[in-house]
Design a protein around this motif. Structure first.
Motif, PDB file in Angstrom:
ATOM      1  N   ILE A 145       0.875  -1.173   0.000  1.00  0.00           N
ATOM      2  CA  ILE A 145       0.000   0.000   0.000  1.00  0.00           C
ATOM      3  C   ILE A 145       0.914   1.225   0.000  1.00  0.00           C
ATOM      4  CG2 ILE A 145      -1.819   1.286   1.184  1.00  0.00           C
ATOM      5  CD1 ILE A 145      -2.664  -1.315   2.547  1.00  0.00           C
ATOM      6  N   PHE A 146       0.809   2.033  -1.041  1.00  0.00           N
ATOM      7  CA  PHE A 146       1.590   3.264  -1.165  1.00  0.00           C
ATOM      8  C   PHE A 146       0.712   4.427  -0.683  1.00  0.00           C
ATOM      9  CE2 PHE A 146       3.307   0.893  -5.061  1.00  0.00           C
ATOM     10  CZ  PHE A 146       4.391   0.362  -4.375  1.00  0.00           C
ATOM     11  N   ILE A 147       1.253   5.254   0.203  1.00  0.00           N
ATOM     12  CA  ILE A 147       0.454   6.350   0.781  1.00  0.00           C
ATOM     13  C   ILE A 147       1.217   7.670   0.678  1.00  0.00           C
ATOM     14  CG2 ILE A 147      -0.779   7.200   2.812  1.00  0.00           C
ATOM     15  CD1 ILE A 147      -1.065   4.395   3.816  1.00  0.00           C
ATOM     16  N   GLY A 148       0.570   8.661   0.084  1.00  0.00           N
ATOM     17  CA  GLY A 148       1.132  10.011   0.069  1.00  0.00           C
ATOM     18  C   GLY A 148       0.827  10.717   1.379  1.00  0.00           C
ATOM     19  N   THR A 149       1.800  11.471   1.874  1.00  0.00           N
ATOM     20  CA  THR A 149       1.622  12.220   3.117  1.00  0.00           C
ATOM     21  C   THR A 149       2.397  13.536   3.012  1.00  0.00           C
ATOM     22  OG1 THR A 149       1.751  12.068   5.542  1.00  0.00           O
ATOM     23  CG2 THR A 149       3.574  11.094   4.303  1.00  0.00           C
ATOM     24  N   TYR A 150       2.413  14.269   4.096  1.00  0.00           N
ATOM     25  CA  TYR A 150       3.205  15.498   4.153  1.00  0.00           C
ATOM     26  C   TYR A 150       3.809  15.593   5.541  1.00  0.00           C
ATOM     27  CZ  TYR A 150       4.418  20.469   4.084  1.00  0.00           C
ATOM     28  OH  TYR A 150       5.091  21.672   4.161  1.00  0.00           O
ATOM     29  N   LYS A 151       5.135  15.696   5.614  1.00  0.00           N
ATOM     30  CA  LYS A 151       5.838  15.664   6.891  1.00  0.00           C
ATOM     31  C   LYS A 151       6.344  17.033   7.319  1.00  0.00           C
ATOM     32  CE  LYS A 151       7.212  10.829   6.200  1.00  0.00           C
ATOM     33  NZ  LYS A 151       8.341   9.867   6.065  1.00  0.00           N
ATOM     34  N   VAL A 168      -1.407   7.324   8.009  1.00  0.00           N
ATOM     35  CA  VAL A 168      -0.575   6.217   7.508  1.00  0.00           C
ATOM     36  C   VAL A 168      -0.579   5.069   8.514  1.00  0.00           C
ATOM     37  CG1 VAL A 168       1.782   5.524   6.879  1.00  0.00           C
ATOM     38  CG2 VAL A 168       0.888   7.750   6.118  1.00  0.00           C
ATOM     39  N   GLU A 169      -0.389   5.404   9.788  1.00  0.00           N
ATOM     40  CA  GLU A 169      -0.326   4.368  10.827  1.00  0.00           C
ATOM     41  C   GLU A 169      -1.669   3.657  10.989  1.00  0.00           C
ATOM     42  OE1 GLU A 169       2.329   3.192  12.032  1.00  0.00           O
ATOM     43  OE2 GLU A 169       3.607   4.723  11.147  1.00  0.00           O
ATOM     44  N   TYR A 170      -2.764   4.394  10.821  1.00  0.00           N
ATOM     45  CA  TYR A 170      -4.081   3.770  10.924  1.00  0.00           C
ATOM     46  C   TYR A 170      -4.283   2.736   9.820  1.00  0.00           C
ATOM     47  CZ  TYR A 170      -9.148   3.138  10.842  1.00  0.00           C
ATOM     48  OH  TYR A 170     -10.404   2.581  10.829  1.00  0.00           O
ATOM     49  N   ILE A 171      -3.940   3.101   8.590  1.00  0.00           N
ATOM     50  CA  ILE A 171      -4.052   2.145   7.477  1.00  0.00           C
ATOM     51  C   ILE A 171      -3.134   0.947   7.730  1.00  0.00           C
ATOM     52  CG2 ILE A 171      -3.693   1.807   4.999  1.00  0.00           C
ATOM     53  CD1 ILE A 171      -6.157   3.525   5.655  1.00  0.00           C
ATOM     54  N   PRO A 176      -1.885  -5.410   8.668  1.00  0.00           N
ATOM     55  CA  PRO A 176      -0.552  -5.741   9.198  1.00  0.00           C
ATOM     56  C   PRO A 176       0.261  -6.653   8.284  1.00  0.00           C
ATOM     57  CG  PRO A 176      -2.280  -6.921  10.392  1.00  0.00           C
ATOM     58  CD  PRO A 176      -2.968  -5.932   9.518  1.00  0.00           C
ATOM     59  N   ASN A 177      -0.405  -7.353   7.367  1.00  0.00           N
ATOM     60  CA  ASN A 177       0.327  -8.264   6.483  1.00  0.00           C
ATOM     61  C   ASN A 177       0.776  -7.597   5.179  1.00  0.00           C
ATOM     62  OD1 ASN A 177       0.012 -10.413   8.296  1.00  0.00           O
ATOM     63  ND2 ASN A 177      -2.050 -10.817   7.513  1.00  0.00           N
ATOM     64  N   LYS A 178       0.452  -6.317   5.009  1.00  0.00           N
ATOM     65  CA  LYS A 178       0.879  -5.614   3.802  1.00  0.00           C
ATOM     66  C   LYS A 178       2.075  -4.708   4.104  1.00  0.00           C
ATOM     67  CE  LYS A 178      -3.391  -5.636   1.083  1.00  0.00           C
ATOM     68  NZ  LYS A 178      -2.890  -6.487  -0.008  1.00  0.00           N
ATOM     69  N   ILE A 179       2.851  -4.432   3.074  1.00  0.00           N
ATOM     70  CA  ILE A 179       3.961  -3.485   3.193  1.00  0.00           C
ATOM     71  C   ILE A 179       3.392  -2.098   2.923  1.00  0.00           C
ATOM     72  CG2 ILE A 179       6.176  -2.760   2.216  1.00  0.00           C
ATOM     73  CD1 ILE A 179       6.426  -5.813   1.312  1.00  0.00           C
ATOM     74  N   VAL A 180       3.374  -1.251   3.941  1.00  0.00           N
ATOM     75  CA  VAL A 180       2.844   0.103   3.805  1.00  0.00           C
ATOM     76  C   VAL A 180       4.019   1.066   3.713  1.00  0.00           C
ATOM     77  CG1 VAL A 180       1.458   1.913   4.877  1.00  0.00           C
ATOM     78  CG2 VAL A 180       0.736  -0.490   5.051  1.00  0.00           C
ATOM     79  N   LYS A 181       4.106   1.768   2.586  1.00  0.00           N
ATOM     80  CA  LYS A 181       5.207   2.692   2.343  1.00  0.00           C
ATOM     81  C   LYS A 181       4.643   4.091   2.114  1.00  0.00           C
ATOM     82  CE  LYS A 181       8.972   4.687   0.738  1.00  0.00           C
ATOM     83  NZ  LYS A 181       9.802   5.430   1.706  1.00  0.00           N
ATOM     84  N   GLU A 182       5.069   5.054   2.950  1.00  0.00           N
ATOM     85  CA  GLU A 182       4.587   6.423   2.778  1.00  0.00           C
ATOM     86  C   GLU A 182       5.576   7.245   1.941  1.00  0.00           C
ATOM     87  OE1 GLU A 182       7.277   7.031   6.331  1.00  0.00           O
ATOM     88  OE2 GLU A 182       5.951   5.431   5.612  1.00  0.00           O
TER      89      GLU A 182
END
Length: 304
Positions: A145-151, A168-171, A176-182
């Motif tokens: 799961i690719f997620i755009g954010t702003y830091k 991002v953390e909620y998704i 939990p079994n997916k690779i989440v990259k922001e």
């Protein structure tokens, strides 16, 4: 209804398509959510409702051609309901309501009749108001799961920053079994050519193993390099600032070999056809004036 979304390109079977009917008056500058809308309000070129309705009907006709079941929002008088992608999203068999700008809460109620067809145990809402995310920032790619954010430190003052790290953390907690990259995106309220409103404004997978990308959309070059390494540079179609401005990365896939694209995207559409992808061209340049295009105005529910 049994939801199923595991990527952006599998064969589409059901989708929510926004509506431009009863879109309301031209907003005041202080009511606009993005720099591109402000640009067109100032220039007197903000899109007319009739033109936007015609553009969206052209998309509905393509869906009909490919036997896709289309849901439309119930009409809220004098209200912008074009961008269905912002208000919720489906990942696997979960329907996740977005925490969106407070002014737009009505929009989710307009598709309640769709939500009522879904198992209530599969409908999720973030437990806290400070968890922010919108569907345009979330791209599902099989086990990723690719997620755009702003830091940036000014996140809370930046109206074009729609997804925070709590989002991002909620998704991530739901999958939990997916690779989440922001990905940290460049934002600007002044210049739409410097503003990646959502991740799908500067990146989107297409076809079997390809993607469209705008390098300058990423604040951190390592995030861009991650995608280069992931897809391979030869599989990426790079768009420039003007092409990003006109929303070239915001096309929409009906399947791996059929996409809906704006008819003026000549360079992109030529590349897609070179990959033996059927390009269903539609007019969408008026809707693009609000800094959203085809992916923004669709919310897929079921793909094979």
């Amino acid at each position: 209804m049994k939801l199923n979304i595991t990527n952006e390109t599998s064969r589409l079977r059901a989708v929510v398509l926004g509506t431009a009917l009863s879109n309301g008056p031209i907003p005041k500058i202080e009511e606009a959510y993005d720099p591109k809308s402000i640009e067109h309000i100032k220039a007197g070129s903000y899109p007319k409702e009739a033109d936007m309705v015609a553009e969206m009907e052209a998309v509905a006709k393509v869906f009909e051609k490919y036997d896709v079941k289309v849901f439309r929002p119930q009409i809220i008088e004098n209200y912008n309901q074009i961008f269905a992608r912002d208000i919720a999203l489906v990942i696997e068999d979960k329907f996740i309501k977005s925490n969106i700008l407070p002014d737009r809460e009505k929009e989710i109620k307009a598709i309640q009749y769709v939500i009522d067809e879904i198992d209530s145990k599969k409908v999720y809402k973030a437990p806290s108001e400070d968890i922010h995310f919108e569907g345009g920032d979330i791209i599902i790619h099989n086990d990723h799961i690719f997620i755009g954010t702003y830091k940036g430190d000014d996140y809370s003052d930046c109206i074009v920053a729609r997804t925070n790290m709590k989002g991002v953390e909620y998704i991530r907690s739901l999958f939990p079994n997916k690779i989440v990259k922001e990905f940290d995106l460049n934002k600007s309220m002044d210049n739409p050519r410097d503003n990646a409103l959502h991740l799908d404004c500067c990146f989107q997978p297409v076809g079997k193993n390809k993607a469209i990308i705008h390098k300058e959309g990423f604040r951190n070059l390592d995030d861009y390099r991650y995608l280069v390494d992931f897809f391979g540079i030869e599989n990426l179609f790079h768009i420039d600032k003007d092409e990003m401005y006109y929303m070239n990365s915001n096309i929409f896939s009906i399947s791996e070999d059929v996409v809906i694209s704006e008819k003026n995207f000549t360079r992109l559409n030529t590349w897609l056809r070179s990959l033996n992808i059927i390009v269903e061209e539609v007019p969408y340049s008026e809707i693009a004036k609000q800094e959203g295009l085809l992916r923004c105005s669709t919310m897929p529910l079921i793909r094979d």
